[in-house]
Design a protein around this motif. Structure first.
Motif, PDB file in Angstrom:
ATOM      1  N   ARG A  64       0.795  -1.224   0.000  1.00 31.08           N
ATOM      2  CA  ARG A  64       0.000   0.000   0.000  1.00 31.08           C
ATOM      3  C   ARG A  64       0.829   1.275   0.000  1.00 31.08           C
ATOM      4  O   ARG A  64       0.308   2.341  -0.250  1.00 31.08           O
ATOM      5  CB  ARG A  64      -0.925  -0.004   1.219  1.00 31.08           C
ATOM      6  N   PRO A  68      -1.210   4.913  -5.829  1.00 31.48           N
ATOM      7  CA  PRO A  68      -1.929   6.070  -6.373  1.00 31.48           C
ATOM      8  C   PRO A  68      -3.454   5.975  -6.285  1.00 31.48           C
ATOM      9  O   PRO A  68      -4.142   6.943  -6.567  1.00 31.48           O
ATOM     10  CB  PRO A  68      -1.482   6.105  -7.844  1.00 31.48           C
ATOM     11  N   LEU A  69      -3.967   4.837  -5.878  1.00 28.19           N
ATOM     12  CA  LEU A  69      -5.415   4.638  -5.833  1.00 28.19           C
ATOM     13  C   LEU A  69      -5.814   4.159  -4.440  1.00 28.19           C
ATOM     14  O   LEU A  69      -5.204   3.235  -3.903  1.00 28.19           O
ATOM     15  CB  LEU A  69      -5.825   3.591  -6.887  1.00 28.19           C
ATOM     16  N   THR A  73     -11.850   3.819  -3.684  1.00 33.16           N
ATOM     17  CA  THR A  73     -11.904   4.157  -5.108  1.00 33.16           C
ATOM     18  C   THR A  73     -11.696   2.904  -5.954  1.00 33.16           C
ATOM     19  O   THR A  73     -12.409   2.689  -6.942  1.00 33.16           O
ATOM     20  CB  THR A  73     -10.843   5.217  -5.456  1.00 33.16           C
ATOM     21  N   GLY A  74     -10.745   2.083  -5.570  1.00 29.56           N
ATOM     22  CA  GLY A  74     -10.495   0.826  -6.288  1.00 29.56           C
ATOM     23  C   GLY A  74     -11.693  -0.094  -6.259  1.00 29.56           C
ATOM     24  O   GLY A  74     -12.056  -0.700  -7.286  1.00 29.56           O
ATOM     25  N   ILE A  77     -14.514   1.484  -8.549  1.00 33.61           N
ATOM     26  CA  ILE A  77     -14.227   1.326  -9.984  1.00 33.61           C
ATOM     27  C   ILE A  77     -14.440  -0.126 -10.399  1.00 33.61           C
ATOM     28  O   ILE A  77     -15.087  -0.406 -11.419  1.00 33.61           O
ATOM     29  CB  ILE A  77     -12.796   1.795 -10.313  1.00 33.61           C
ATOM     30  N   THR A  78     -13.897  -1.041  -9.611  1.00 38.41           N
ATOM     31  CA  THR A  78     -14.028  -2.458  -9.932  1.00 38.41           C
ATOM     32  C   THR A  78     -15.487  -2.891  -9.945  1.00 38.41           C
ATOM     33  O   THR A  78     -15.943  -3.556 -10.875  1.00 38.41           O
ATOM     34  CB  THR A  78     -13.233  -3.316  -8.922  1.00 38.41           C
ATOM     35  N   CYS A 129      -6.875  -2.475 -10.684  1.00 38.82           N
ATOM     36  CA  CYS A 129      -7.095  -1.593  -9.531  1.00 38.82           C
ATOM     37  C   CYS A 129      -6.316  -2.077  -8.308  1.00 38.82           C
ATOM     38  O   CYS A 129      -5.879  -1.265  -7.493  1.00 38.82           O
ATOM     39  CB  CYS A 129      -8.591  -1.467  -9.237  1.00 38.82           C
ATOM     40  N   LEU A 132      -2.903  -0.711  -8.695  1.00 40.51           N
ATOM     41  CA  LEU A 132      -2.860   0.723  -8.417  1.00 40.51           C
ATOM     42  C   LEU A 132      -3.089   1.051  -6.941  1.00 40.51           C
ATOM     43  O   LEU A 132      -2.663   2.101  -6.474  1.00 40.51           O
ATOM     44  CB  LEU A 132      -3.894   1.454  -9.269  1.00 40.51           C
ATOM     45  N   SER A 133      -3.759   0.150  -6.234  1.00 43.73           N
ATOM     46  CA  SER A 133      -4.078   0.425  -4.829  1.00 43.73           C
ATOM     47  C   SER A 133      -3.245  -0.383  -3.840  1.00 43.73           C
ATOM     48  O   SER A 133      -3.030   0.051  -2.713  1.00 43.73           O
ATOM     49  CB  SER A 133      -5.562   0.155  -4.561  1.00 43.73           C
TER      50      SER A 133
END
Length: 187
Positions: A64, A68-69, A73-74, A77-78, A129, A132-133
């Motif tokens: 972690r 950037p995510l 949010t992840g 989006i998913t 994601c 990114l997370s």
């Protein structure tokens, strides 16, 4: 009701599956497969397995720091894109073509592969994601949504029985399992 024809089930696929994971041996096993139904089940199992195998890097490399995510949010989006992909299924999957055994097999195979592709979307989005997370839970959300879509896409006996009823209600005497079993995968 049509004349009974026994569904070969998933047993032959599961016995062949270890060969499928070795690239050249797997390609030879798929080329030699004369049953379109068993070929679809092999492909389905391969894609389902990928979703499971992705857990290895997810569990090993979750990090972690500096991601950037964010987690929420992840997940959002998913979930949104994964569910959206599932909602697209009726748009691209149409009534089976019962005009001939070949047309029926082709339309069923196309519908199955569209369902598999759209089901996989949530898992791949979840994996991106996750990257990114760094949160494993993001992939878990995609995995669950993909799992539900894959279950829906699976050429299971219950699904084939329901399809048989649908074909008969369309006034066709095609036997679903026999037709799918005796027709090779179309290109």
């Amino acid at each position: 009701m049509s004349t009974p024809y026994a569904d070969p089930g998933w047993g032959p696929v599961l016995r062949t599956y270890p060969k499928l994971i070795v690239p050249f041996i797997g390609m030879r096993a798929m080329v030699g497969q004369t049953s379109g139904l068993q070929s679809m089940r092999m492909v389905w199992l391969g894609f389902a397995n990928v979703l499971v195998i992705i857990w290895i890097p997810v569990l090993l490399f979750g990090q972690r720091d500096g991601a950037p995510l964010g987690l929420s949010t992840g997940i959002a989006i998913t979930a949104m894109l994964g569910v959206f992909a599932q909602l697209l299924v009726p748009r691209f999957v149409h009534e089976p073509d019962v005009s001939s055994p070949e047309a029926f097999a082709g339309s069923y195979q196309r519908a199955t592969f569209i369902r598999i592709g759209l089901a996989e979307a949530a898992g791949w989005i979840g994996f991106v994601c996750f990257l990114l997370s760094g949160h494993w839970f993001v992939y878990a959300v995609g995995f669950v949504i993909s799992g539900a879509g894959m279950w829906d896409a699976a050429p299971r006996r219950k699904h084939l029985d329901a399809l048989q009823e649908q074909v008969e209600s369309m006034g066709s005497d095609l036997h679903v399992v026999r037709t799918l079993d005796q027709q090779r995968l179309t290109r």
